[in-house]
Design a protein around this motif. Structure first.
Motif, PDB file in Angstrom:
ATOM      1  N   ARG A 159      97.633  26.934  -0.726  1.00 47.25           N
ATOM      2  CA  ARG A 159      96.667  28.030  -0.849  1.00 47.25           C
ATOM      3  C   ARG A 159      95.329  27.485  -1.354  1.00 47.25           C
ATOM      4  O   ARG A 159      94.266  27.825  -0.839  1.00 47.25           O
ATOM      5  N   ALA A 160      95.361  26.613  -2.355  1.00 44.88           N
ATOM      6  CA  ALA A 160      94.142  26.030  -2.899  1.00 44.88           C
ATOM      7  C   ALA A 160      93.424  25.172  -1.861  1.00 44.88           C
ATOM      8  O   ALA A 160      92.191  25.209  -1.757  1.00 44.88           O
ATOM      9  N   VAL A 161      94.180  24.411  -1.082  1.00 49.28           N
ATOM     10  CA  VAL A 161      93.591  23.590  -0.025  1.00 49.28           C
ATOM     11  C   VAL A 161      92.868  24.476   0.987  1.00 49.28           C
ATOM     12  O   VAL A 161      91.745  24.180   1.397  1.00 49.28           O
ATOM     13  N   ARG A 162      93.487  25.570   1.366  1.00 44.48           N
ATOM     14  CA  ARG A 162      92.889  26.477   2.360  1.00 44.48           C
ATOM     15  C   ARG A 162      91.587  27.105   1.888  1.00 44.48           C
ATOM     16  O   ARG A 162      90.685  27.339   2.696  1.00 44.48           O
ATOM     17  N   VAL A 163      91.461  27.409   0.600  1.00 43.94           N
ATOM     18  CA  VAL A 163      90.273  28.123   0.130  1.00 43.94           C
ATOM     19  C   VAL A 163      89.122  27.200  -0.257  1.00 43.94           C
ATOM     20  O   VAL A 163      88.019  27.680  -0.489  1.00 43.94           O
ATOM     21  N   CYS A 164      89.351  25.893  -0.319  1.00 40.30           N
ATOM     22  CA  CYS A 164      88.265  24.973  -0.687  1.00 40.30           C
ATOM     23  C   CYS A 164      87.194  24.995   0.400  1.00 40.30           C
ATOM     24  O   CYS A 164      87.448  24.597   1.538  1.00 40.30           O
ATOM     25  N   PRO A 165      85.973  25.446   0.063  1.00 36.33           N
ATOM     26  CA  PRO A 165      84.952  25.616   1.094  1.00 36.33           C
ATOM     27  C   PRO A 165      84.360  24.312   1.625  1.00 36.33           C
ATOM     28  O   PRO A 165      83.716  24.323   2.675  1.00 36.33           O
ATOM     29  N   ILE A 166      84.587  23.212   0.953  1.00 32.66           N
ATOM     30  CA  ILE A 166      84.003  21.956   1.424  1.00 32.66           C
ATOM     31  C   ILE A 166      85.043  20.905   1.776  1.00 32.66           C
ATOM     32  O   ILE A 166      84.703  19.775   2.119  1.00 32.66           O
ATOM     33  N   GLY A 167      86.314  21.251   1.712  1.00 38.52           N
ATOM     34  CA  GLY A 167      87.364  20.329   2.118  1.00 38.52           C
ATOM     35  C   GLY A 167      87.618  19.180   1.169  1.00 38.52           C
ATOM     36  O   GLY A 167      88.004  18.100   1.599  1.00 38.52           O
TER      37      GLY A 167
END
Length: 67
Positions: free
Chosen positions: A52-60
């Motif tokens: 979930r945290a990986v998906r929401v990171c706006p800059i990857g």
């Protein structure tokens, strides 16, 4: 599964902390802190939160590895 973290790329948006507060935290300067050993495999009970945290990171800055 492991989570790859590019600390230099992180801009401190804090969305990972909101998505997985038991795994990520921003310090007082806005720098990302991993609350787990990011060199080791995550336990199965923490993998959903990490994804979930990986998906929401706006800059990857976060990526899932080892799947």
């Amino acid at each position: 599964m492991k989570v790859s973290i590019d600390f230099a790329r992180c801009e401190g948006h804090g969305l990972c902390e909101e998505a997985a507060p038991d795994l990520f935290r921003l310090d007082d300067e806005g720098d990302l802190l991993a609350l787990f050993d990011h060199e080791a495999d995550l336990p199965a009970d923490r993998q959903t939160a990490a994804e979930r945290a990986v998906r929401v990171c706006p800059i990857g800055a976060l990526k899932v590895a080892g799947r």
